[in-house]
Scaffold this motif. Sequence first.
Motif: not given
Length: 371
Positions: A198-200, A214-215, A219-220, A270-271
Amino acid sequence: MSGVDYSVWDHIYVSDDEDATCPFVDTPSLFRMRHRSRLEKMVEFQQRGEDLETSFAECRRLLEEAQGRLAYLEERMREGGEDKESEAELKKVQAEIKKLKQDEESFEKLLEEHRKEEKKLPWNVDTISKDGFSKSVLNIKPLSKEETGEEKVENHKNFLGKYGEKIKHFGMLRHWDDSQQYQSDHPHLVCEETANYLVVICIEYEIDEKHALMEQVAHQAIVMQFILDLARTLKVDPRGCFRQFFSKIKTLDKPYQDAFEHELEMLKERVRSSAQTRMEKTVKELEEEEIQKRLGPGGLDPVEVYESLPKELKRSFDEKNIQMLQEAMSMLDPEEGKYHLQRCIDSGLWVPDSRGDEDGDEDEDGDKEED
């Protein structure tokens, strides 16, 4: 002389089922009857103590919940003003708290009396001694060996190939109930691999300048991370505690929600930073690749060499005038002219007349033959 005082053992009474017998009753049967009766009383006494402990714990739990509701109501009344409905509910909760505190005191007294009564019970053949230790042997699956780096990469790749689309679908869910139901239907997705993927996805959306998506996925990702953190705290499998997370986040627990929002904002930052770093790295790699493509035969960059040339030499290259170039070179110091000429050759800006070199070689060969 021993310093131990054995006088405390003088008045210990140890109950025994064989203290008295009756000539008109079968002795073994009498012993068994007394023993069974005593065991039944012991079980009843122990059960009464356990019931008191359970009731006391339940009373405390209800009291804590009521106190939480009272604090919430008082906060709401301070922010939104007082009304009759809120006042009535507040009085109801206050009365409930008062009753629960009285019940708590009653249970505490009963427990204290039960413990005192337990200490006064005489010892018997079943309670005079206890096991010094107990050993249990469980037939469990042995721990698997630690995976190597290559195995982890391969397993991660297989996991994403199998569940990548489902993870993306989870990343688009916007309601708590939908997320909980989806995890209930797909418990195998409640794991570290899902959180990492999910971060990727967040970083990829940020690079593509799809900030809203992205936001949403961020959240998930935090939802999954909080579930994993809760599992580590409780020392349980994440698949067995995700319902606890949703119960807590949906009960308007403000400190918990504030912590959630704080972690979400930190992840977004961070993203954005990772996306910016990746884009800068990509641009730099493309620039280096472009430089490598245009390097001359001597390994020099023609753009860099051109920028370092004197003004007259630049002008001759701009106009592609060989005579002007020769005149500009003649005006320079011989060493400086040689230096610039060699750099132009090494960068590919100037290609020596290979035909003239061949003619010169042929003339030299002819002179040798005449000799």
